[in-house]
Structure formats: structure tokens, C-alpha cells
Design an enzyme around this catalytic site. Structure first.
Site, PDB file in Angstrom:
ATOM      1  N   HIS A  29      -8.832  -2.226  -6.147  1.00 57.16           N
ATOM      2  CA  HIS A  29      -8.417  -2.295  -7.543  1.00 57.16           C
ATOM      3  C   HIS A  29      -9.307  -3.283  -8.302  1.00 57.16           C
ATOM      4  O   HIS A  29      -9.489  -4.427  -7.865  1.00 57.16           O
ATOM      5  CB  HIS A  29      -6.970  -2.778  -7.658  1.00 57.16           C
ATOM      6  CG  HIS A  29      -5.955  -1.810  -7.141  1.00 57.16           C
ATOM      7  ND1 HIS A  29      -5.263  -0.945  -7.962  1.00 57.16           N
ATOM      8  CD2 HIS A  29      -5.504  -1.587  -5.880  1.00 57.16           C
ATOM      9  CE1 HIS A  29      -4.421  -0.226  -7.227  1.00 57.16           C
ATOM     10  NE2 HIS A  29      -4.556  -0.602  -5.965  1.00 57.16           N
ATOM     11  N   HIS A  64      -8.623   1.758  -1.129  1.00 58.13           N
ATOM     12  CA  HIS A  64      -9.086   1.716  -2.517  1.00 58.13           C
ATOM     13  C   HIS A  64      -9.015   0.283  -3.005  1.00 58.13           C
ATOM     14  O   HIS A  64      -8.084  -0.455  -2.714  1.00 58.13           O
ATOM     15  CB  HIS A  64      -8.283   2.652  -3.429  1.00 58.13           C
ATOM     16  CG  HIS A  64      -6.792   2.505  -3.326  1.00 58.13           C
ATOM     17  ND1 HIS A  64      -6.071   2.895  -2.213  1.00 58.13           N
ATOM     18  CD2 HIS A  64      -5.883   2.005  -4.205  1.00 58.13           C
ATOM     19  CE1 HIS A  64      -4.783   2.660  -2.400  1.00 58.13           C
ATOM     20  NE2 HIS A  64      -4.642   2.105  -3.606  1.00 58.13           N
ATOM     21  N   VAL A  95      -0.766   4.543  -1.052  1.00 55.74           N
ATOM     22  CA  VAL A  95      -1.698   5.618  -0.714  1.00 55.74           C
ATOM     23  C   VAL A  95      -2.529   5.135   0.464  1.00 55.74           C
ATOM     24  O   VAL A  95      -3.248   4.140   0.358  1.00 55.74           O
ATOM     25  CB  VAL A  95      -2.615   5.979  -1.901  1.00 55.74           C
ATOM     26  CG1 VAL A  95      -3.599   7.073  -1.489  1.00 55.74           C
ATOM     27  CG2 VAL A  95      -1.785   6.439  -3.099  1.00 55.74           C
ATOM     28  N   GLN A 122       0.831  -1.196   0.000  1.00 58.46           N
ATOM     29  CA  GLN A 122       0.000   0.000   0.000  1.00 58.46           C
ATOM     30  C   GLN A 122       0.870   1.252   0.000  1.00 58.46           C
ATOM     31  O   GLN A 122       1.751   1.411   0.845  1.00 58.46           O
ATOM     32  CB  GLN A 122      -0.923   0.009   1.220  1.00 58.46           C
ATOM     33  CG  GLN A 122      -1.938   1.152   1.217  1.00 58.46           C
ATOM     34  CD  GLN A 122      -2.917   1.061   2.375  1.00 58.46           C
ATOM     35  OE1 GLN A 122      -2.735   0.271   3.299  1.00 58.46           O
ATOM     36  NE2 GLN A 122      -3.965   1.860   2.316  1.00 58.46           N
TER      37      GLN A 122
END
Length: 288
Positions: A262, A260, A256, A254
Site C-alpha cells: 500500500h 500487495h 487478499v 490481510q
């Protein structure tokens, strides 16, 4: 979430009128119904007819009464008293549809009732069939409110600037990035550095680094959106398969520190040997 088949009579709540609806009057008086306009969930089309008579370039869409789905994007969308008669899953679907139909710099005005005394299913006085109603609170800007209704103003998430978490690229996404779809609690964009054509990210609006720290409701909203994004990417890019992944923690890759998911489309021949799929995060363990 409820099965959508358990709410088949939402269209029965539509009313015929010979005057503009209250929210339409508010917006018209403030000159906010501009450009190409869509009335989403227009019922019998009363506002569409009356606004056209005043020179507004407006189309109407209603799943039951005007079922031809719009084929373009709009500058302004109005959506009056629709969400109040829908189950949560249906509400999320409508919000995602609105985000797809509005132009990047356009605005959506969503009116919801504030005078409901009873939530749930009830027998409609006229039609004598079960219809659903509920109170709705959105996290968009509240544009107007009185004791009977509230009007929200919605813009794409990447078109509004926030003062918190200014260094987070997912709390303040680039306004030039294409927003695929958005709901009240999540949005999706294409990856800035895609692994494959159509590589998309589903991102909760809540700033949180660890997927497992999201509430079940927030996780469910992301997965619900993931299904929708898969449909969009499939139609646009026609991939042969997908990988789905979430990086949690630096040791898992990771970079960021905002959750999130993908969605990576896969294509025939994009790698020499695809067998093992996501096991490839540890290359020597991919094949077995």
C-alpha cells in the site's frame, strides 16, 4: 543493481539504415502497426521516416537523438533492440515507461536480439568506447522468433485473461481498472476502496501471499516500482506525505492473500493527529 551512470554509451549502438528494420517488416506485413504509433528508442529515426512514407501515423522518441518525450498515449508502440543494450535497472524503467505510454487496449512489440555471443561491456568497433549488451527474456507473449531475434507482444496485465488463480483479484485484475505502471514482474493500480486520494497498490505478478516468501529480486522489483509510483502519485495528487504498508497474515489485517504494498498519500488535516503514523495499526500504541 548497477548504477545507471556506468552505462553512458548505449546510444552509440544505434545504426543508420535506408531500409526498414527486420522487426518492422514483420509487423507491417501482418498489418499490426496501426493507429497512433510510437517508435520508442528509435535511434536515428530510420523506421520512423520509412513508415511515415507508407502512410503510418508514427512518432519517434529516443533519449539521445529525439529527446522530446511523448505527451500522449498510443495504439501501437514498437521498441526494437533497445533492451539488449541496457542494464537491468534501465530495462525495468523502459518497460514501465512503455506501460504508461500505451493505451489500455493497445499493444507494444518489443524486439530483442537472439544472436549475441558475448554479454557485458565491450569496446565498440566504430566508436571505440565501452558499450553494454545482454540477452533479454521477457514473460510476455512471444510473437516471433528466429536465430537472430525474438519479438514479444505486450498488453497491459489487466487486459489479458489467465486460466490460473482465477479467484485471485490480483492475478486477474479487472480490465476496467486503471493500470498505473507495469514491469516484467510487477504492476500497480489504484486501490478499489482508497483510504485517501491516490491510494495505490504495488503488486507482484507472482501469486504469493507472504512478502517474505518472495525472492530478493522480486522484492527489489516491487520496491523499484514503488519509487516510480510515488513519483506518479506525487505529480498527480500533490500529497503532503505518505504511509507505506504491507499486511502479512490475517492477524495483521490481510484480506487478499496475494502480496500487495500500500502506498497511501497523506494530506494536511486528513486526521486530527497524525503523530505516530503506521504505529496506529495498534491504536493505543500510536502515541508515545
Amino acid at each position: 543493481m548497477e548504477n545507471l551512470k556506468s552505462n553512458p554509451n548505449s546510444h552509440l549502438t544505434a545504426k543508420e539504415r535506408d531500409t526498414l528494420s527486420f522487426p518492422a517488416k514483420i509487423l507491417l506485413n501482418k498489418n499490426l502497426i496501426v493507429g497512433d504509433v510510437l517508435d520508442f528508442g528509435c535511434g536515428y529515426g530510420s523506421d520512423v521516416k520509412l513508415l511515415k512514407a507508407q502512410g503510418i501515423n508514427i512518432d519517434g522518441y529516443d533519449k539521445f537523438h529525439f529527446p522530446d518525450y511523448p505527451s500522449k498515449k498510443f495504439d501501437t508502440i514498437i521498441c526494437f533492440y533497445v533492451l539488449n543494450v541496457l542494464l537491468p535497472e534501465e530495462q525495468a524503467t523502459v518497460l514501465m515507461e512503455l506501460s504508461q505510454l500505451i493505451k489500455p487496449t493497445g499493444k507494444v512489440y518489443i524486439a530483442v536480439r537472439r544472436d549475441l555471443q558475448f554479454e557485458g561491456f565491450r569496446t565498440h568497433k566504430i566508436h571505440q568506447k565501452k558499450t553494454y549488451q545482454c540477452n533479454v527474456i521477457l514473460n510476455s507473449k512471444s510473437f516471433f522468433r528466429n536465430e537472430n531475434c525474438e519479438i514479444y507482444e505486450y498488453q497491459h496485465y489487466n487486459q489479458t485473461k489467465r486460466t490460473e488463480k482465477v479467484d485471485c483479484p490480483f492475478c486477474n485484475p479487472d480490465s476496467e481498472r486503471e493500470l498505473i505502471v507495469e514491469s516484467a514482474t510487477a504492476y500497480a493500480i489504484y486501490d478499489k476502496f482508497p483510504v485517501n486520494r491516490g491510494h495505490a497498490l504495488v503488486i507482484p505478478k507472482k501469486h504469493c501471499s507472504d512478502y517474505f516468501d518472495l525472492s530478493f529480486k522480486e522484492q527489489a522489483a516491487c520496491i523499484f516500482m514503488l519509487n516510480r509510483v510515488k513519483e506518479i502519485v506525487s505529480e498527480k495528487f500533490n500529497p503532503d506525505g505518505f504511509n507505506i504498508g504491507i499486511n502479512i497474515g490475517e492477524k495483521a489485517g490481510q484480506t487478499v492473500h496475494h502480496v500487495h504494498i500500500h502506498l497511501i498519500p497523506r494530506y494536511d488535516g486528513d486526521v486530527e493527529e497524525p503523530r505516530g503514523g503506521v504505529r496506529g495499526v495498534i491504536p493505543k500504541r500510536q502515541k508515545y
